[in-house]
Design an enzyme around this catalytic site. Structure first.
Site, PDB file in Angstrom:
ATOM      1  N   HIS B 103       0.963  -1.124   0.160  1.00 33.96           N
ATOM      2  CA  HIS B 103      -0.006   0.098  -0.032  1.00 33.96           C
ATOM      3  C   HIS B 103       0.757   1.324   0.188  1.00 33.96           C
ATOM      4  CE1 HIS B 103       0.236   0.665   4.291  1.00 33.96           C
ATOM      5  NE2 HIS B 103      -0.140  -0.520   4.688  1.00 33.96           N
ATOM      6  N   ASP B 106       2.913   2.117   3.356  1.00 38.78           N
ATOM      7  CA  ASP B 106       4.093   1.582   3.890  1.00 38.78           C
ATOM      8  C   ASP B 106       5.465   1.417   3.276  1.00 38.78           C
ATOM      9  OD1 ASP B 106       3.011   0.188   1.809  1.00 38.78           O
ATOM     10  OD2 ASP B 106       3.095  -1.906   2.494  1.00 38.78           O
ATOM     11  N   ASP B 311      -3.934 -12.788  11.602  1.00 44.20           N
ATOM     12  CA  ASP B 311      -3.097 -12.891  10.510  1.00 44.20           C
ATOM     13  C   ASP B 311      -1.883 -13.821  10.664  1.00 44.20           C
ATOM     14  OD1 ASP B 311      -4.806 -11.249   9.335  1.00 44.20           O
ATOM     15  OD2 ASP B 311      -3.267  -9.496   9.582  1.00 44.20           O
TER      16      ASP B 311
END
Ligand code: CO
Ligand code: CO
Ligand code: CO
Ligand code: CO
Ligand code: CO
Ligand code: CO
Ligand code: CO
Ligand code: CO
EC number: 5.3.1.5
Lengths: 449, 449, 449, 449
Positions: B103, B106, B311
């Site tokens: 993205h 980042d 995650d």
């Protein structure tokens, strides 16, 4: 009035000074009282569910039924079924509700063939129609039980066997005819086993196409016989199956759109099902009403620390206030909607009188919710919160965006050199804690009046 | 090759005789090996997520970051951002993946204005493009972070402030331009704060209309600049917000249909998000593929006894087998889909080498899942299960129903006198326990080869 | 009084006619009013948590802090730490609470060595003690943060490294000394990382023995320096770790008994932690009080549809009524217990004034709960329910059993020929729906007075 | 051997080349094969549960029973009960298990008085004892059903009625006598309704004291008649009640210690119950074994996305490996423990042959788990992980702390000036992802042999 439910008089509105501890009576439900320009009974349209109130023996997976009912003395199934109609109608009268709901198999025993089952059912329907005439009672909705009998072990409209599917259609046909006879205002489909135990052996899409077709055929047949009920689907995410196709309101709307059912069908929403799907009841009602899909409501509550469907009678005033707020915003539950108590007393509340206590707490809790929602509406409390919060969309840039006058390039031009501090200044605090305090305030002050 | 990640050689396929305990190497992932007529690398199209792998410091709500990374020595934010690109590309080379995802925020530090932020980002993109040329690395998808900065505290596309919304559009515009520069095959929207904390202060429908418009504007702008990525929405039910609009695959499909986005958008599905929504990962992939909406996959796993988004790198062979079965049935992940590791090592696995261990177990677990799914396909095991189970729909009555030749009346005629025993005989046992045993058998026997 | 929190006057009791919407004031909390023979402030002993109220920036795993605080202008960490003390004490005065709670690391920045950290902390403690003298504010409890710093990544008292364990002990030593200086009435241990990520690499019993020893050493040292605080353990089932050893009240009591800590330690119980463990808050308090282990309460609430620790300010009157019922039955919270708001505003309630709104709704909700519980007690409502339900144990056969006068043989003799109908007649209906209705009634009628 | 279960031959070990798809046979369970110095059958001691395997009709809360069984032709209850014994013992023989478990009411119909019920039961026990002599079959444990009959609607040992309590004791008395007759190695108490629906009407402590007394009386009577079974409590957190007192292993151990039952009682642990309590099965077994409280195991599995007790046959190799790892570490399941399949086929697996499929997948999954656990033990894989991780406690500072040679002052002295970097250097990465990869490796490689 007869006195089949002995020791119980007609329940009347006594106001908020006494509680059920001191005798049967409504604290908040005053049917003829006007709230926001409409009688309470017209906002709420309470209905009693035959299967839970008159049939449910209060079994659970680890225990036999505990219920004791005044018609337990009728041991022959048909005698019992016919006697129960009288008990039911006296119950409605004493409780003061105008609507009932039922499915086919809770009214009369099943025969070896559908012809026999229909004949049994018709006898009971005769008696129900007779009682309706005598009392003015209306049917909020009827439905067909397509999940209890072992033949439906893998579903009905989604059965892997086309013969079972065909049988389900035939059973539905008669149920629609019954709906017409009793003048049901809605017709509900709850997909108890319309889902899967395992994806490994399931053709999901094919099954969904099958049941969509069944719904179309049902609508066609209803039209053919002039049964103009509003058709409703009732979402539930799981139990009895691992996954049910009508998982929640949004999923069911997607299904209806995919198969062209969204014009003729709406939703019947249940509180406990909402929680099992990971939602609040308010959320499910909001989703449905904003999509124009709110049909009717099954009034009950779950326990959020419990992972199965307990169908408790509603007593939580936060939940009934939230539900009735959505109804007030919608103007009504649905075109022909009502509040059906798809609820049963706890297995430990097994006496006949608990049926009255249970319905009263349910009715009073929703009546209380209506009063609180109306007070918040009349004061403009929540309307003000929303108006302030979304003000930037009502004019200027926001309005231009809504009106389609902006695109990425025009917006970049305006924002490319805006410093962080100015952006941050455009945000507002939600003051959510203040809002919760104010809702508490409305609950107490409104209900104490 | 440079040696920024010291002590790590290029990871190669070593076969199933050794485990990670005995050294770095793939047991199941053999990129050039053909499975069902396609190379493993083309079935799987693995991608590394920049935010988790290179940025994530392994913080949690009760603890500071524990990660140690070889580029921690670069203390100036831009120096660090630029250096990291080299580390990232060497990591890809050593690991042997062909795709990355990122993205905007980042990659490079945010400035006080969007102009400054864009300028920072562009410098890093220059270096990424350079590295792409040198290595052939491709971008599976890029996205824009519209949830971390406090300005987005109540959402971006669903922000109550039109100025914040406008800024989000402007930020997206540049992100689309970046996507075009790096040749991203897809573009993903994950609605981190596109939902609500409370329904009491939320105009849900209006917010959904706003974000739908933003998606349309994004698509329009992408078309305008010739960025032909497949657009994808990524569902998640909650966290950070109480409720996110893109709750799950079915809900998101309903939203896309409602707002005319279903032609241009598909789904990016994540395993941990599926569980948080009350579903299996297989379920979400099935829903998407049967709707023709499967775009790409975020490869990770949750812990079903934990209620937040962990995650984890995928290691559960049951889950990877089920996911890859759906992919095999679909012929591919999606037209341009891949498996992006939206995953981070546990906070206690904080060493740089754990990044390699983690990706290897993730890649090997999906490669193993592909091998097992392919074996079950080649043997026709599950196809036989389905064929037998639904046989009654392929001819006779079932086919007539599917072909629209039956209605309620014709079906009633056929079934009205069918006795229960005959109906019951039409049902079949699922033998689900036998199926589970057979899947265990396929996992062991296929992977031991 | 100074005016650091500008625009906020001292909050006073205004009664139930206005809500927070119409201005700051307590509707139910009237500190000097007597309830069941004791002042409200003595029943409730409210405390503000330094870490949440003054330190918490309102971050979440997907977003940076949104809080704006009047002391944000102090950018040097020590300056900020010292300035904050003044803001804190003015906050206490304006809010009207008598207690504060803090841990070591939220008061002052950490140094490179424990010596430096202690020195920083001592400077802030000097100022706190000074402010205590000026205001009479007391410390309900203090604690030590043994979970945020990366060195504690696998726990402190259960660290796999003995050096980390030793450091934790040394840090605790100073924290106990601080407790003595400020006159803390209790000392709390919350085991943030005292648990496991995976059982595969964990010697659970050895870790538990280690932390039990640490608790013993802490008690020994407290005795040695004459710090006579009540020691408390705070259960939480998970988050940040996969499983924490102090899972819930019952588990923690078992641990204390196993390691001989049950004489010197009691429990500090938090509402949100109760829910994460699958319990109601009332359940946890009941377990503790019936075991004589109720020490103090962390006042907050979770969202039962959310699987992580949100630490919301309490506003649910059902939960505060239930909690205060247990307190009323116990005669007090605990020998030195209080209600500490281990709670933070929602990330979207980021303004300084939201800190006031939040504490007011929390204090008023517990004050309301106390009022309702007291009314139910004074009327004997629930005592009657219990007396009736368990009457058969107060005399005759039940009393004989309780007195140890019966055994299996004597009981068989009495019951061997008892018919089912007689047994069934011995059961009673719980009338749970009637009880819920009556509790609603008490909430409305008591709070409307 | 007779041939009551027609078409089924004795199941034998065929090795891992075929699956259940290709015929009945064990892939991993080879009873006489030695693993870690003990025969597989002695490690596993499989048992069949009478209630699920022979009585369970596969009902659920929304559906009637679907099971078809070869003894359905016996319509008189006692005829059926007696015939079933023959079917059961042939089933054991064909399956190749050595143990059975039963409760009183699943064996024989209940009479109007306990005397009649006992007489019915005794007739069936006569036949069971006869069959035991003929076959050598042993009883792993028996128990008493104190939850199905409506008289137990609010519990048995915790009943509010002392008469119901007394009846439960009398029923238990006979059940202990039956245990002695059949030579049961253990005796189990599962507290189906020993808990509460609501705390508002519950004297929790008094109820717990009552049931503790019942357990003492049971032990006393067992001693008196010379029935030397190991007594076991089986935890379950909820269902059928809202909260059951024996919530999980830790809670039950706390209860046993509080009431002096910990010397004579141990735990019987079930996988699905562990999950409903928020734990893994491995966790519960670990807690019990480290407390010296592991008695026996109920082998089944739940679905972690489902909130009720499904009692699936175990097939998940991760879970059976973890469970058997704990057993291997413990040296045995328990002094007299075994693996009892408290499991039922899915409602859609209703044929008689599914009973065989189900038990085979269960037995093979646990046999596989044993093989994998043994391989990890023989290689020292996990022992090495632990040894490395906790090395700092085996000598030097860690050993001194364990030996009680350190206190807070001595530790402060050592750590007061230690810089952060040195502390951080004392931490290790867990490499959890590497561990998971290695466990996958062991599963595949061991089971493929
Ligand atoms: Co329900
Ligand atoms: Co319903
Ligand atoms: Co995620
Ligand atoms: Co993702
Ligand atoms: Co908390
Ligand atoms: Co706390
Ligand atoms: Co179970
Ligand atoms: Co069990």
């Amino acid at each position: 009035m007869s006195d089949l439910w002995q020791g119980i008089d007609k329940i009347s509105y006594v106001g908020n000074k006494g509680s059920l501890k001191s005798g049967l009576g409504f604290q908040y439900y005053n049917p003829e009282e006007e709230i926001l320009g409409k009688k309470m009974k017209d906002w709420l349209r309470f209905s009693v569910a035959y299967w839970h109130t008159f049939d449910q023996r209060l079994v659970d997976p680890f225990g036999d039924g505990t219920a004791t009912r005044p018609y337990d003395k009728y041991t022959d199934p048909m005698d019992n079924a016919l006697a129960k109609v009288d008990y039911a109608f006296e119950f409605y009268q004493k409780l003061g509700v105008d609507y009932l709901c039922f499915h086919d198999r809770d009214l009369a025993p099943e025969g070896d063939t559908l012809r026999e089952s229909n004949a049994n059912l018709d006898k009971v329907i005769d008696k129900i129609v007779e009682n309706q005439k005598a009392t003015g009672m209306k049917v909020l909705w009827n439905t067909s039980n397509l999940f209890t009998n072992p033949r439906f072990l893998s579903g009905a409209g989604t059965a892997p066997s086309s013969k079972i599917y065909a049988y389900a259609c035939a059973q539905l046909k008669h149920s629609l005819e019954v709906g017409k006879r009793v003048g049901a205002e809605n017709y509900v489909f709850w997909g108890g086993r319309e889902g899967y135990e395992s994806l490994w052996n399931t053709e999901m899409k094919r099954e969904q196409a099958h049941i969509a077709k069944m719904f179309h055929l049902a609508k066609d047949y209803a039209d053919e016989i002039g049964f103009d009920a509003q058709m409703l689907l009732e979402p539930k995410p799981k139990e009895p199956t691992t996954h049910q196709y009508d998982f929640d309101a949004a999923t069911t709307i997607a299904f209806m759109k995919e198969y062209g059912l969204d014009k003729d069908f709406k939703l019947n929403l249940e509180g406990n099902h909402a929680n099992l799907a990971g939602h609040t009841y308010q959320h499910e009602i909001r989703v449905a009403r904003e999509a124009g899909m709110l049909g009717s409501l099954d009034a009950n509550q779950g326990d959020k620390l419990i992972g199965w469907d307990i169908d408790e009678f509603p007593s939580n005033l936060y939940e009934t206030t939230a539900a009735m707020w959505e109804v007030v915003e919608n103007g009504q539950i649905g075109p022909r909607g009502g509040l059906n108590f798809d609820a049963k007393p706890r297995r430990t509340s097994w006496q006949a009188e608990d049926l009255f206590y249970s319905h009263i707490v349910g009715m009073d809790s929703f009546a209380a919710g209506l009063r609180v929602a109306a007070a918040m509406k009349e004061d403009g409390f929540l309307d003000d919160v929303l108006k302030t919060r979304y003000a930037s969309w009502d004019e200027g840039l926001g309005k231009d965006i809504e009106d389609g006058k902006e695109d990425f390039k025009s917006l970049e031009e305006k924002l490319l050199d805006t410093p962080q501090a100015e952006l941050r200044a455009a945000t507002q605090s939600d003051h959510l804690e203040q809002i919760k305090d104010t809702i508490n305030h409305y609950i107490i002050q409104t209900l104490a009046k």
